[in-house]
Structure formats: C-alpha cells, structure tokens
Design a protein around this motif. Structure first.
Motif, PDB file in Angstrom:
ATOM      1  N   ALA A 117       0.836  -1.202   0.000  1.00 29.54           N
ATOM      2  CA  ALA A 117       0.000   0.000   0.000  1.00 29.54           C
ATOM      3  C   ALA A 117       0.871   1.252   0.000  1.00 29.54           C
ATOM      4  CB  ALA A 117      -0.927  -0.010   1.212  1.00 29.54           C
ATOM      5  N   LEU A 118       1.902   1.274   0.824  1.00 27.72           N
ATOM      6  CA  LEU A 118       2.786   2.441   0.883  1.00 27.72           C
ATOM      7  C   LEU A 118       3.478   2.680  -0.455  1.00 27.72           C
ATOM      8  CD1 LEU A 118       4.426   1.974   4.408  1.00 27.72           C
ATOM      9  CD2 LEU A 118       2.752   3.702   3.742  1.00 27.72           C
ATOM     10  N   ASP A 119       3.918   1.594  -1.101  1.00 26.03           N
ATOM     11  CA  ASP A 119       4.587   1.752  -2.397  1.00 26.03           C
ATOM     12  C   ASP A 119       3.624   2.273  -3.452  1.00 26.03           C
ATOM     13  OD1 ASP A 119       7.042   0.923  -1.445  1.00 26.03           O
ATOM     14  OD2 ASP A 119       6.703  -1.184  -1.941  1.00 26.03           O
ATOM     15  N   LEU A 120       2.399   1.775  -3.456  1.00 24.04           N
ATOM     16  CA  LEU A 120       1.426   2.205  -4.455  1.00 24.04           C
ATOM     17  C   LEU A 120       0.990   3.648  -4.240  1.00 24.04           C
ATOM     18  CD1 LEU A 120      -0.709  -1.058  -4.649  1.00 24.04           C
ATOM     19  CD2 LEU A 120       0.749  -0.135  -6.461  1.00 24.04           C
ATOM     20  N   ILE A 121       0.890   4.054  -2.985  1.00 20.30           N
ATOM     21  CA  ILE A 121       0.514   5.436  -2.675  1.00 20.30           C
ATOM     22  C   ILE A 121       1.635   6.397  -3.060  1.00 20.30           C
ATOM     23  CG2 ILE A 121       0.083   7.042  -0.764  1.00 20.30           C
ATOM     24  CD1 ILE A 121      -1.489   4.796   0.582  1.00 20.30           C
ATOM     25  N   GLY A 122       2.879   5.930  -2.920  1.00 20.31           N
ATOM     26  CA  GLY A 122       4.001   6.778  -3.294  1.00 20.31           C
ATOM     27  C   GLY A 122       4.896   7.190  -2.141  1.00 20.31           C
ATOM     28  N   TYR A 123       4.998   6.347  -1.113  1.00 18.93           N
ATOM     29  CA  TYR A 123       5.886   6.619   0.034  1.00 18.93           C
ATOM     30  C   TYR A 123       7.333   6.564  -0.433  1.00 18.93           C
ATOM     31  CZ  TYR A 123       7.571   6.021   4.904  1.00 18.93           C
ATOM     32  OH  TYR A 123       8.176   6.156   6.135  1.00 18.93           O
ATOM     33  N   ASP A 124       8.089   7.581  -0.087  1.00 16.08           N
ATOM     34  CA  ASP A 124       9.478   7.702  -0.521  1.00 16.08           C
ATOM     35  C   ASP A 124      10.362   6.850   0.386  1.00 16.08           C
ATOM     36  OD1 ASP A 124      12.016   8.400  -1.268  1.00 16.08           O
ATOM     37  OD2 ASP A 124      11.658  10.566  -1.245  1.00 16.08           O
ATOM     38  N   ARG A 125      10.768   5.683  -0.097  1.00 18.33           N
ATOM     39  CA  ARG A 125      11.549   4.752   0.725  1.00 18.33           C
ATOM     40  C   ARG A 125      12.953   5.266   1.017  1.00 18.33           C
ATOM     41  NH1 ARG A 125       8.693   0.421   2.951  1.00 18.33           N
ATOM     42  NH2 ARG A 125       6.898   0.009   1.622  1.00 18.33           N
ATOM     43  N   ASP A 126      13.437   6.219   0.245  1.00 17.78           N
ATOM     44  CA  ASP A 126      14.738   6.805   0.550  1.00 17.78           C
ATOM     45  C   ASP A 126      14.676   7.698   1.788  1.00 17.78           C
ATOM     46  OD1 ASP A 126      15.972   5.583  -1.584  1.00 17.78           O
ATOM     47  OD2 ASP A 126      15.664   7.281  -2.945  1.00 17.78           O
ATOM     48  N   HIS A 127      13.451   8.042   2.204  1.00 13.75           N
ATOM     49  CA  HIS A 127      13.291   8.950   3.341  1.00 13.75           C
ATOM     50  C   HIS A 127      12.301   8.413   4.378  1.00 13.75           C
ATOM     51  CE1 HIS A 127      15.618  12.159   1.423  1.00 13.75           C
ATOM     52  NE2 HIS A 127      15.017  11.821   0.298  1.00 13.75           N
ATOM     53  N   GLY A 128      12.110   7.093   4.421  1.00 14.01           N
ATOM     54  CA  GLY A 128      11.175   6.550   5.387  1.00 14.01           C
ATOM     55  C   GLY A 128      11.235   5.043   5.457  1.00 14.01           C
ATOM     56  N   ARG A 129      10.517   4.475   6.436  1.00 13.04           N
ATOM     57  CA  ARG A 129      10.464   3.039   6.620  1.00 13.04           C
ATOM     58  C   ARG A 129       9.211   2.690   7.407  1.00 13.04           C
ATOM     59  NH1 ARG A 129      15.054   0.572   9.207  1.00 13.04           N
ATOM     60  NH2 ARG A 129      13.627  -0.824  10.322  1.00 13.04           N
ATOM     61  N   LEU A 130       8.798   1.426   7.331  1.00 13.76           N
ATOM     62  CA  LEU A 130       7.641   0.925   8.063  1.00 13.76           C
ATOM     63  C   LEU A 130       8.096  -0.109   9.075  1.00 13.76           C
ATOM     64  CD1 LEU A 130       4.515   0.561   8.459  1.00 13.76           C
ATOM     65  CD2 LEU A 130       4.674  -1.263   6.741  1.00 13.76           C
ATOM     66  N   ASP A 131       7.618   0.038  10.315  1.00 14.14           N
ATOM     67  CA  ASP A 131       7.889  -0.924  11.376  1.00 14.14           C
ATOM     68  C   ASP A 131       6.612  -1.159  12.170  1.00 14.14           C
ATOM     69  OD1 ASP A 131      11.034  -1.324  11.521  1.00 14.14           O
ATOM     70  OD2 ASP A 131      10.684   0.802  11.150  1.00 14.14           O
ATOM     71  N   ALA A 132       6.680  -2.119  13.089  1.00 13.79           N
ATOM     72  CA  ALA A 132       5.560  -2.394  13.993  1.00 13.79           C
ATOM     73  C   ALA A 132       5.850  -1.798  15.355  1.00 13.79           C
ATOM     74  CB  ALA A 132       5.334  -3.893  14.111  1.00 13.79           C
ATOM     75  N   SER A 133       4.790  -1.341  16.035  1.00 16.54           N
ATOM     76  CA  SER A 133       4.923  -0.804  17.388  1.00 16.54           C
ATOM     77  C   SER A 133       3.649  -1.090  18.151  1.00 16.54           C
ATOM     78  CB  SER A 133       5.211   0.704  17.367  1.00 16.54           C
ATOM     79  OG  SER A 133       4.139   1.406  16.762  1.00 16.54           O
ATOM     80  N   ALA A 134       3.699  -0.918  19.472  1.00 16.26           N
ATOM     81  CA  ALA A 134       2.517  -1.176  20.295  1.00 16.26           C
ATOM     82  C   ALA A 134       1.381  -0.242  19.945  1.00 16.26           C
ATOM     83  CB  ALA A 134       2.875  -1.043  21.776  1.00 16.26           C
TER      84      ALA A 134
END
Length: 506
Positions: free
Chosen positions: A223-240
């Motif tokens: 979903a993030l890739d399709l929306i256009g999240y800039d992976r050079d300036h961000g990341r996805l992780d899990a948190s509480a």
C-alpha cells in the motif's frame, strides 16, 4: 541542497537568531530518533539508560534556549522585524512563542519531566499487557503533577489545562474547539442512532478469517509503495501503538497487526503515511526553522485523516487496491469492490477501542477522552476514579462498557507524553474534509485519479497548500489560504451525512 540557504541573503539579525535556533531543533530531532527507537527497536531493558539520555538532551536544549545569547538574538531580531519578509516575521513569532514557553521553566523540571515520560512508556505498556491500572496510576499522578507545574511556570494566571492544550494547538482557542465538539456531538449521535436503527446491513467479508502478520506486513508495504511513500526517506515498522516520527528528510511510520482484522493495520498504515507526507512535504531548505516545521497537531491530523478517510476508504481506492489485497490475503478471492468498500466504512458503536473506531463513532471516543483528561488535570477527578468514569462515559456515549482496563482507560499511550492533546484528532478530521472539498475544486477528476492509482496530484496540492507553509500561518489563516475560509465543521458534517446516508440506504 544546503539547509542554510534561506539565511544567506536574510537580514543579519534574522540569520544570527536562526543559527542558534537550528541547533536546538537538531537536538530535538535527535531526541525524536531516540524516542522512535524506544518504541520500535530498543530492548525492554534499555529504558533506564534511555530515560537518562533523553533527560540530558532536554537539559541541553533548555540551556541553549535560555542562555543570554539566545535572548539577545531574539530581541535583536524583533527590533529589526520591520525589515523582514512575511515568512521571516512568522519565524520570529514562533521562536518567541517557543522561548516564552521555555524561559521560566526550571531546567530541573524539564529534566525530570523528560525522564519520567520516557520511563512511563514502558510502565504503561506493562500495565496494559497485565490489565493493571493500579500499576500505571502512580506514574500518571506524577506526570500530571509535573505537567501542571510546568504549565504554572509558563503562564501562572492561566488554567493549566489551557496552557497544556496550547502545546499542540496554539492557534485554535480551546473555547472554539469545544464549540466544534458540541456541534459534532449534537449531529453525529442522531446519525449514528439512525444508522443503528434503520440502516441496511453492510458487508463484512474480512470477518472470521485468520491473516498472518507477515501477509499483513506485505500488504501494508505494498500500500505504501502504491501510494508513493518515498523509501529513501522513510520506513515501516511495527509498534505497540501506531505513530510517525521524523522530519522532511526522514519520516518513519509504524503500524500494528491484528490476526483477525487486516483492515485495522492497513488503515493505520495509510493514516500514518498521511503524517509522513506532511513531514516529507515540509521545506527542506528551511529544515530546523519554523518555516520547515509542522504547525499543530490538528493540521498534522488533517493530513493523516485525509489519506486514511478521503482516499483510503473511498470506493475508487478499492477499485484500484482490491487486486493487491487479494494477492496478499488468503480467503478473499470472491470479495467484490462494493463489499470491500462497505467493510472499511461500517460503523461499530459497540467498539471499545479508539484506534479501531469507525469514522463517526471515533469522535465520541475523542470527546470522552477530552472530558476525562480535563477533569483529571484540573483536579475534578481523582486518578483512582478514572476507570469507573471512563466506563460510565463509554456506556453513555457508545452504549458499551469495556470488559477490562486494557481495552478501556489503558488503551492509549498518550498520557505517557502529554495531557490535553486528544483534540487534534477531531480538529484534523474537520480540517481534512474542508481541504478535500477545496482540493476537488482545484484538481480535476480526483476519483478517477484514485481509481487509476495516480496519487501525485493530491499530494502536490497538499504540498503546495499546506506543507510548504510550515508555521507561516496560524490555523485559521492556513485554512483560509488553502480553502478560502477559516476552519469550519460544515464540510465534515456534509461529508459524513452524505456518505453514510448513501452507504446505509437511509
């Protein structure tokens, strides 16, 4: 690209002030990275050291802002402000505001508050896991005492709750926010009742399944890739608890996963992307200055609620995204676009959890928290009374009572870091609807663009009309610049009435 470029041709007094202010901003961002690490990567046993580290950083930033050289530079800039352009004057205004909210607060109190806040996050997490409010209550009392003391140093003649509210919502008076809340409460409750009593039954095609975390993680990444999240300036992780942290160069998002509900993680991820889009849209040249910083929690939430609700919960989005969902989730091959659209927009008045709440009942969750928050901070509610009052208000507003404190008054992390901060969620939803209405006048065929996965025009519009301004305009002026009128609840109420009347066949 140098982040120092804007001051090269600026008046000398302005440049001198920004040179000092940037150092404070950079240290604050370093604290933010340590805070992100605590919630995402740090082993549980690291809390004592992390508390000392963040306390030390808060002490250094406090010293930098309260030293004579900084006060002198601020005064010199204010004396020369007639020579500044509009953006420079706004920067001085915001720096003055920061200074006034710092100068009279003792460094020792700042250090203790930072250390206590850091320690409290782990205590809250343990208390929630054990369903033990008594474990968290003493820490909540200490946080309230420290926060009230800080508020009294900032503005001794002002109610402390108002002072704390202005930490996150400086340009929207509390009275104005409460007027918006009263209006929403009076109009949303009858709509929810009408849906509950007379609405059609909506599809729930994702219910009853089991969705492995790795599949949900892959779906959120997609979903993030399709929306256009800039992976050079961000990341996805899990948190509480899902959150976003960072700046215009590094905006990281987190989500969380429920084995039986893939929509929860997906919408949380899109929501947090909205926050990241704001950060990444801020001026890179003005990093470390007010012109390169977000305005308020309400404006921040307008971006997350825009992406989550006005894009991610639309039928055109599911026309585009459903094939991707089917690639990553088992057992949904026969789900139709209409069924998916209904599923992500069902209302759940009996839901106990705010972050899982639907678009309508969500605001009753917020109003409940604000009422308890204020009563507790102002001394009208004792800490041991919070669970009972929480459950009473849940019953009154939503017709459901939590079975445990973990799904009641312990469900949110927010009290570990601040009080008087919940209002931004509803203000953000109101502003998001107003921005969406204005954007659809400027950008042609928005639904068609969403249907085809072309999200860049919407992102560009937000960048130009919201993100690029940083803290240049107070809230109402920003709304007026972007939409032609100050903040109003009209658009939000029109939007939800039309959407849910159609959905539920009323």
């Amino acid at each position: 690209m140098s982040v120092d470029e804007p001051t090269e041709d600026a008046p000398e007094a302005y440049g001198d002030l920004l040179d000092q202010y940037r150092q404070i901003s950079y240290l604050n961002d370093a604290s933010g990275v340590l805070g992100w690490d605590q919630q995402v990567m740090m082993p549980e046993g690291g809390t004592p050291a992390r508390a000392k580290q963040l306390s030390a950083l808060s002490s250094v930033t406090h010293d930098l802002m309260t030293k004579d050289e900084f006060a002198d530079a601020l005064t010199a800039a204010e004396d020369a402000v007639d020579d500044f352009d509009e953006g420079q004057r706004a920067s001085v205004r915001e720096i003055r505001r920061d200074y006034d909210r710092t100068a009279d607060v003792p460094r020792e109190l700042i250090e203790e508050l930072a250390e206590t806040t850091t320690e409290s996050q782990q205590i809250w997490q343990d208390a929630k896991a054990d369903d033990d409010f008594e474990m968290f209550a003493p820490r909540l009392e200490k946080l309230k005492d420290l926060s009230n003391r800080r508020a009294n140093h900032i503005s001794p003649d002002q109610p402390s709750y108002e002072v704390l509210y202005e930490d996150s919502e400086p340009y929207l008076p509390l009275e104005r926010t409460e007027e918006i809340f009263d209006r929403l409460k009076s109009e949303l409750v009858p709509l929810i009742d009408e849906i509950t009593e007379h609405g059609d039954e909506l599809a729930s095609p994702f219910a009853g399944g089991e969705y492995p975390e790795e599949n949900q993680q892959a779906l959120s990444e997609a979903a993030l890739d399709l929306i256009g999240y800039d992976r050079d300036h961000g990341r996805l992780d899990a948190s509480a608890h899902p959150f976003t942290s960072g700046n215009q160069f590094d905006a990281r998002v987190t989500t969380r996963f429920k084995p039986d509900d893939p929509i929860d993680a997906l919408t949380a991820t899109i929501h947090e992307y909205g926050h990241a889009s704001y950060m990444l849209g801020l001026s890179k040249e003005n990093y470390g200055t007010p012109l390169g910083s977000s305005l308020s929690s309400g404006v921040h939430e307008s971006q997350s609620r825009f992406w989550e609700n006005h894009l991610g919960r639309t039928k055109p989005f599911w026309e585009f995204f459903l094939p991707t969902a089917k690639e990553h989730l088992d057992g949904i091959d026969d789900v139709t676009v209409q069924e998916a659209y209904e599923a992500v927009n069902r209302i759940y008045p009996n839901n106990r959890i705010r972050v899982e709440a639907d678009e309508l009942t969500y605001h009753l969750h917020i109003i409940l928290r604000c009422e308890i928050d204020r009563a507790y901070v102002e001394g009208d509610l004792d800490v041991e009374e919070i669970p009972e009052v929480w459950n009473q208000k849940m019953g009154e507003y939503l017709g459901v009572t939590p079975d445990t404190d973990a799904e009641g008054c312990l469900q949110d992390i927010h009290w570990t870091s601040r009080f008087a901060g919940f209002q931004g969620y509803t203000i953000g939803s109101v502003l998001a609807a107003q921005l969406d209405a204005a954007m659809r006048k400027d950008v042609s065929d928005v639904d068609d663009k969403i249907r085809n996965g072309n999200f860049q025009p919407m992102r560009d519009w937000m960048n130009e009309n919201v993100h690029a301004h940083g803290q240049k305009y107070p809230t109402d002026e920003l709304a007026e610049e972007a939409t032609g009128e100050p903040l109003t609840a009209d658009y939000f109420l029109d939007y939800v009435n039309q959407k849910f009347t159609d959905l539920y066949g009323l």
